[in-house]
Design an enzyme around this catalytic site. Structure first.
Site, PDB file in Angstrom:
ATOM      1  CD1 TRP A 102      77.421  64.051  53.021  1.00 58.20           C
ATOM      2  CD2 TRP A 102      78.594  62.990  51.434  1.00 58.20           C
ATOM      3  NE1 TRP A 102      76.530  63.448  52.152  1.00 58.20           N
ATOM      4  CE2 TRP A 102      77.218  62.792  51.179  1.00 58.20           C
ATOM      5  CE3 TRP A 102      79.526  62.404  50.569  1.00 58.20           C
ATOM      6  CZ2 TRP A 102      76.757  62.043  50.093  1.00 58.20           C
ATOM      7  CZ3 TRP A 102      79.065  61.651  49.487  1.00 58.20           C
ATOM      8  CH2 TRP A 102      77.699  61.479  49.263  1.00 58.20           C
ATOM      9  CG  ASP A 172      81.411  68.775  50.498  1.00 52.35           C
ATOM     10  OD1 ASP A 172      80.613  69.397  49.755  1.00 52.35           O
ATOM     11  OD2 ASP A 172      81.366  67.543  50.669  1.00 52.35           O
ATOM     12  CE  LYS A 196      73.284  66.377  47.856  1.00 55.55           C
ATOM     13  NZ  LYS A 196      74.653  65.919  48.089  1.00 55.55           N
TER      14      LYS A 196
HETATM   15  C1  LIG Z   1      75.673  65.015  48.102  1.00 55.17           C
HETATM   16  C2  LIG Z   1      76.961  65.353  48.754  1.00 55.17           C
HETATM   17  C3  LIG Z   1      78.198  64.923  48.250  1.00 55.17           C
HETATM   18  C4  LIG Z   1      78.308  64.030  47.026  1.00 55.17           C
HETATM   19  O1  LIG Z   1      77.972  64.712  45.889  1.00 55.17           O
HETATM   20  P1  LIG Z   1      78.061  64.006  44.445  1.00 55.17           P
HETATM   21  O2  LIG Z   1      77.690  65.130  43.551  1.00 55.17           O
HETATM   22  O3  LIG Z   1      77.086  62.876  44.438  1.00 55.17           O
HETATM   23  O4  LIG Z   1      79.450  63.550  44.248  1.00 55.17           O
HETATM   24  C5  LIG Z   1      79.349  65.311  48.896  1.00 55.17           C
HETATM   25  N1  LIG Z   1      79.314  66.082  49.993  1.00 55.17           N
HETATM   26  C6  LIG Z   1      78.146  66.517  50.518  1.00 55.17           C
HETATM   27  C7  LIG Z   1      78.161  67.367  51.758  1.00 55.17           C
HETATM   28  C8  LIG Z   1      76.940  66.163  49.924  1.00 55.17           C
HETATM   29  O5  LIG Z   1      75.777  66.590  50.437  1.00 55.17           O
END
Ligand SMILES: *Cc1c(COP(=O)(O)O)cnc(C)c1O
Length: 360
Positions: A102, A172, A196
């Site tokens: 990521w 993030d 999540k």
């Molecule tokens: C799942 C995830 C993403 C991507 O998220 P989307 O909603 O599919 O764009 C980005 N960063 C992390 C750490 C993630 O777990």
């Protein structure tokens, strides 16, 4: 109805109580004669739902008053672009920590808008650890410092908050938001896709310090300017109303559990059960440095990958699903977010032990 144990990395398990309440209110929300899905986002019922959702998130995370909470769309992946578009503010470059898949995606996108200085990377050891702050080469002139406190694919989590002086810290938190208390005032901006630890896919939460809003790149589309959403209480256009409503039910569930302190204790216990077992055997292996092991996503491999299919089949027979590892790393991954009960983790460990006995 029987529910399975869902170890998916996302979209992921939601609290049963939340789903039951949503089902109960699906057709007729609190006697108003319609579903939340059918409400005008400008009507008083829906505006009340969204205001309560924001208030509950503020309370859970103790978000200071000089931060805006935005409910956006486009996923964390859109934030990979919105962050540089809004926060570069005419500066030449931004600092990024590279701890896995990521981080790499965030870096790649940021390069479209400015220079990226990678302050440290754990790629040298296959992203199996988090580089300590003493190894970071921070640029005091950077527009911001971006990092990924939980790498969902690699299972690496950073439990300390980086010290970046006057340079805004951006995180993030897609896969570990709300898993433990954090000090929001240490951050300039926090973002997270909902699927999540918050709710259904389609909502992206952004928590941003007010002074960082209003200096977006002139060429950016209105929808990509935080100011557009901050000035309009996330209602510049139609927000993802039903997803925000479910997120609100999750926030109320978290408050009923006792808040993030209680949730953290539970998450520590759940992760401990799984890691203790992984460490007690040669049959399974988790590659991550102990201090940096994620409490949310636990990747592990079997000593013989030829057994993977049989492992997954047996898990499915025991009502444990979505354990297959990410396609980029293989093996298994157990995601054990807030809504995964400890019974699910115990059931998984019992099965892993039994599988080892039969195949070890
Ligand atoms: C799942 C995830 C993403 C991507 O998220 P989307 O909603 O599919 O764009 C980005 N960063 C992390 C750490 C993630 O777990």
């Amino acid at each position: 109805m029987q529910r399975i144990y869902n170890f998916s990395a996302g979209p992921a398990v939601l609290p049963r109580d939340v789903l039951v309440q949503a089902a109960d209110e699906l057709v007729n929300w609190q006697g108003c004669g319609m579903s939340v899905m059918e409400m005008s986002h400008r009507g008083k019922e829906y505006m009340g739902i969204q205001a309560q959702t924001e208030a509950d998130l503020r309370e859970l995370m103790a978000i200071p008053a000089h931060y805006k909470v935005l409910f956006l769309q486009g996923g964390a992946s859109s934030q990979f672009a919105m962050v540089p578009m809004n926060l570069l503010r005419g500066r030449a470059s931004a600092d990024y920590l590279n701890t896995g898949e990521w981080s790499k995606k965030a870096i790649k996108e940021a390069k479209r808008f400015g220079n990226v200085n990678v302050v440290a990377s754990s790629e040298d050891r296959n992203f199996s650890y988090a580089p300590g702050q003493d190894a970071w080469r921070l640029d005091p002139k950077a527009a911001y410092v971006h990092y990924t406190p939980n790498e969902t694919i690699g299972g690496v989590e950073i439990f300390w908050t980086p010290e970046t002086g006057n340079v805004p810290l951006v995180a993030d938190m897609s896969s570990n938001i709300l898993s433990r208390p954090i000090d929001v005032s240490r951050y300039g901006l926090i973002y997270a896709g909902a699927q999540k630890n918050i709710g259904p896919a389609g909502v992206t939460v952004v928590i941003v310090r007010e002074d960082l809003i209003g200096q977006c790149m002139p060429a950016a589309p209105v929808m990509f300017d935080y100011k557009t959403h901050a000035d309009n209480d996330s209602m510049y256009n139609t927000p993802p109303t039903y997803g925000i409503y479910i997120a609100g039910l999750v926030f109320q569930w978290l408050k009923r559990q006792g808040g993030l302190g209680t949730i953290e204790r539970r998450n520590i216990e759940k992760a401990q059960v799984l890691y203790d077992y992984l460490d007690s055997t040669q049959f399974y292996r988790n590659p991550v440095e102990r201090a940096d092991r994620s409490r949310m996503n636990v990747p592990f491999t079997l000593h013989d990958a030829a057994l993977d299919e049989a492992f997954l089949k047996g898990a499915k027979e025991r009502q444990m699903l979505q354990l297959k590892g990410h396609r980029s790393v293989g093996g298994m991954r157990a995601s054990i977010y807030n809504a995964m009960p400890i019974e699910g983790v115990r059931a998984l460990v019992d099965y892993m032990r039994e599988f080892e006995k039969r195949n070890g």
